[in-house]
Design a protein around this motif. Structure first.
Motif, PDB file in Angstrom:
ATOM      1  N   PRO A  31       2.138   5.727   4.400  1.00  0.00           N
ATOM      2  CA  PRO A  31       2.218   4.389   3.793  1.00  0.00           C
ATOM      3  C   PRO A  31       1.167   3.333   4.439  1.00  0.00           C
ATOM      4  N   GLN A  32       0.685   2.596   4.050  1.00  0.00           N
ATOM      5  CA  GLN A  32      -0.714   1.796   4.628  1.00  0.00           C
ATOM      6  C   GLN A  32      -0.336   0.225   4.148  1.00  0.00           C
ATOM      7  N   VAL A  33       0.315   0.033   2.703  1.00  0.00           N
ATOM      8  CA  VAL A  33       0.576  -1.540   2.641  1.00  0.00           C
ATOM      9  C   VAL A  33       1.223  -1.272   0.793  1.00  0.00           C
ATOM     10  N   PHE A  34       2.648  -1.598   0.796  1.00  0.00           N
ATOM     11  CA  PHE A  34       3.401  -2.172   0.160  1.00  0.00           C
ATOM     12  C   PHE A  34       3.031  -3.025  -1.002  1.00  0.00           C
ATOM     13  N   ARG A  35       3.097  -2.577  -2.156  1.00  0.00           N
ATOM     14  CA  ARG A  35       3.364  -4.095  -3.246  1.00  0.00           C
ATOM     15  C   ARG A  35       3.852  -3.967  -4.105  1.00  0.00           C
ATOM     16  N   TRP A  36       4.428  -5.404  -4.328  1.00  0.00           N
ATOM     17  CA  TRP A  36       5.700  -5.666  -5.186  1.00  0.00           C
ATOM     18  C   TRP A  36       4.819  -6.419  -6.167  1.00  0.00           C
ATOM     19  N   TRP A  37       5.075  -6.137  -7.666  1.00  0.00           N
ATOM     20  CA  TRP A  37       4.565  -7.156  -8.459  1.00  0.00           C
ATOM     21  C   TRP A  37       5.525  -8.272  -8.129  1.00  0.00           C
ATOM     22  N   VAL A  38       4.518  -9.673  -8.509  1.00  0.00           N
ATOM     23  CA  VAL A  38       5.702 -10.756  -8.073  1.00  0.00           C
ATOM     24  C   VAL A  38       6.014 -11.355  -9.244  1.00  0.00           C
ATOM     25  N   ILE A  39       4.941 -11.286  -9.986  1.00  0.00           N
ATOM     26  CA  ILE A  39       4.713 -11.313 -11.933  1.00  0.00           C
ATOM     27  C   ILE A  39       4.476  -9.918 -12.757  1.00  0.00           C
ATOM     28  N   PRO A  40       4.750 -10.373 -13.696  1.00  0.00           N
ATOM     29  CA  PRO A  40       4.925  -9.047 -14.801  1.00  0.00           C
ATOM     30  C   PRO A  40       2.922  -8.913 -14.110  1.00  0.00           C
ATOM     31  N   ARG A  41       2.545  -7.555 -14.180  1.00  0.00           N
ATOM     32  CA  ARG A  41       0.891  -7.298 -14.253  1.00  0.00           C
ATOM     33  C   ARG A  41       0.538  -8.051 -15.896  1.00  0.00           C
ATOM     34  N   ASN A  42      -0.700  -8.022 -15.871  1.00  0.00           N
ATOM     35  CA  ASN A  42      -0.882  -8.109 -17.009  1.00  0.00           C
ATOM     36  C   ASN A  42      -2.545  -8.030 -16.786  1.00  0.00           C
ATOM     37  N   ARG A  43      -3.906  -8.405 -17.686  1.00  0.00           N
ATOM     38  CA  ARG A  43      -5.348  -8.284 -17.626  1.00  0.00           C
ATOM     39  C   ARG A  43      -6.454 -10.154 -17.150  1.00  0.00           C
ATOM     40  N   TRP A  44      -5.047 -10.533 -17.459  1.00  0.00           N
ATOM     41  CA  TRP A  44      -5.500 -12.323 -16.246  1.00  0.00           C
ATOM     42  C   TRP A  44      -5.184 -12.418 -15.136  1.00  0.00           C
ATOM     43  N   PHE A  45      -3.871 -12.256 -14.551  1.00  0.00           N
ATOM     44  CA  PHE A  45      -4.276 -13.146 -13.814  1.00  0.00           C
ATOM     45  C   PHE A  45      -2.387 -12.145 -12.903  1.00  0.00           C
ATOM     46  N   ASN A  46      -3.378 -11.890 -11.405  1.00  0.00           N
ATOM     47  CA  ASN A  46      -2.110 -10.840 -10.804  1.00  0.00           C
ATOM     48  C   ASN A  46      -1.362 -11.563  -9.747  1.00  0.00           C
ATOM     49  N   LEU A  47      -0.046 -11.186  -9.550  1.00  0.00           N
ATOM     50  CA  LEU A  47      -0.003 -11.699  -8.340  1.00  0.00           C
ATOM     51  C   LEU A  47       1.122 -10.979  -7.435  1.00  0.00           C
ATOM     52  N   TYR A  48       0.227 -10.547  -5.959  1.00  0.00           N
ATOM     53  CA  TYR A  48       1.608  -9.651  -5.513  1.00  0.00           C
ATOM     54  C   TYR A  48       1.913 -10.191  -3.864  1.00  0.00           C
ATOM     55  N   LEU A  49       3.194  -9.419  -3.406  1.00  0.00           N
ATOM     56  CA  LEU A  49       3.218  -9.639  -2.526  1.00  0.00           C
ATOM     57  C   LEU A  49       2.198  -8.565  -1.705  1.00  0.00           C
ATOM     58  N   HIS A  50       1.900  -8.429  -0.584  1.00  0.00           N
ATOM     59  CA  HIS A  50       1.880  -7.071   0.122  1.00  0.00           C
ATOM     60  C   HIS A  50       2.205  -6.701   1.643  1.00  0.00           C
ATOM     61  N   CYS A  51       2.760  -5.684   1.792  1.00  0.00           N
ATOM     62  CA  CYS A  51       3.023  -5.774   3.358  1.00  0.00           C
ATOM     63  C   CYS A  51       2.180  -4.646   3.509  1.00  0.00           C
ATOM     64  N   PHE A  52       1.255  -5.095   4.504  1.00  0.00           N
ATOM     65  CA  PHE A  52       0.835  -3.593   5.601  1.00  0.00           C
ATOM     66  C   PHE A  52       1.245  -3.610   6.490  1.00  0.00           C
ATOM     67  N   VAL A  53       1.711  -2.016   7.095  1.00  0.00           N
ATOM     68  CA  VAL A  53       2.023  -1.482   7.617  1.00  0.00           C
ATOM     69  C   VAL A  53       0.941  -0.573   8.876  1.00  0.00           C
ATOM     70  N   ALA A  54      -0.174  -0.129   8.193  1.00  0.00           N
ATOM     71  CA  ALA A  54      -1.134   0.068   7.955  1.00  0.00           C
ATOM     72  C   ALA A  54      -2.551  -0.163   8.621  1.00  0.00           C
ATOM     73  N   SER A  55      -3.436   0.232   9.324  1.00  0.00           N
ATOM     74  CA  SER A  55      -4.857  -0.199   8.692  1.00  0.00           C
ATOM     75  C   SER A  55      -5.888  -0.364   7.884  1.00  0.00           C
ATOM     76  N   ASP A  56      -6.554  -0.614   7.161  1.00  0.00           N
ATOM     77  CA  ASP A  56      -7.584   0.636   6.535  1.00  0.00           C
ATOM     78  C   ASP A  56      -8.684   1.359   7.293  1.00  0.00           C
ATOM     79  N   GLU A  57      -8.928   2.721   6.859  1.00  0.00           N
ATOM     80  CA  GLU A  57      -9.926   3.615   7.400  1.00  0.00           C
ATOM     81  C   GLU A  57     -11.002   3.026   7.682  1.00  0.00           C
TER      82      GLU A  57
END
Length: 152
Positions: A31-57
């Motif tokens: 795992p690198q990033v855990f992502r939770w949808w804060v609001i239902p996903r849609n095509r106009w606007f999304n809001l996620y909670l991200h938990c970074f546990v490892a660096s990007d490549e």
């Protein structure tokens, strides 16, 4: 207590505390990033909670398909990006900071200690996205396929 701490506690009680991550970004099966949808996903606007546990490549910066805004709620990280003319730069992002990125902003996240949590918002998809490799820009599906043992 800063409002971001109250918001983080409230978001965790509505996401992390009651369900598994909606999506996990992995690298090499870890795992690198855990992502939770804060609001239902849609095509106009999304809001996620991200938990970074490892660096990007380190070898490949990435961009995004939309304008995006991050609010760092907990922790910190070093952001690597490319400025005009191909100049590599870094900025240390600290708890409480806001970061606005355009879709073409090539960047990567390097954790400097522990983990980091951000509220990440997106607008509508404006373009394809991918990774900036030594051999040039690659669409994300091609990059992932190569990393997972597919053909170049």
């Amino acid at each position: 207590m800063p409002i971001r701490r109250h918001l983080l506690r409230w978001l965790q009680s509505r996401t992390v505390d009651i369900r598994h991550a909606d999506y996990v970004i992995e690298r090499a099966g870890e795992p690198q990033v855990f992502r939770w949808w804060v609001i239902p996903r849609n095509r106009w606007f999304n809001l996620y909670l991200h938990c970074f546990v490892a660096s990007d490549e380190a070898e490949a910066l990435h961009d995004h398909p939309w304008v995006n805004l991050s609010w760092l709620l907990f922790g910190g990280y070093r952001e690597h990006f490319i400025r005009a003319g191909g100049v590599h730069q870094t900025l240390d992002r600290r708890e409480g900071q806001w970061v606005l990125r355009w879709p073409s902003t090539a960047h990567r996240v390097e954790l400097v200690s522990g983990y980091a949590i951000s509220l990440f918002s997106t607008g509508p998809i404006l373009r394809g996205w991918g990774f900036y490799c030594p051999s040039g820009w690659k669409p994300w599906k091609d990059f992932v396929e190569v990393r997972e043992g597919g053909n170049q």
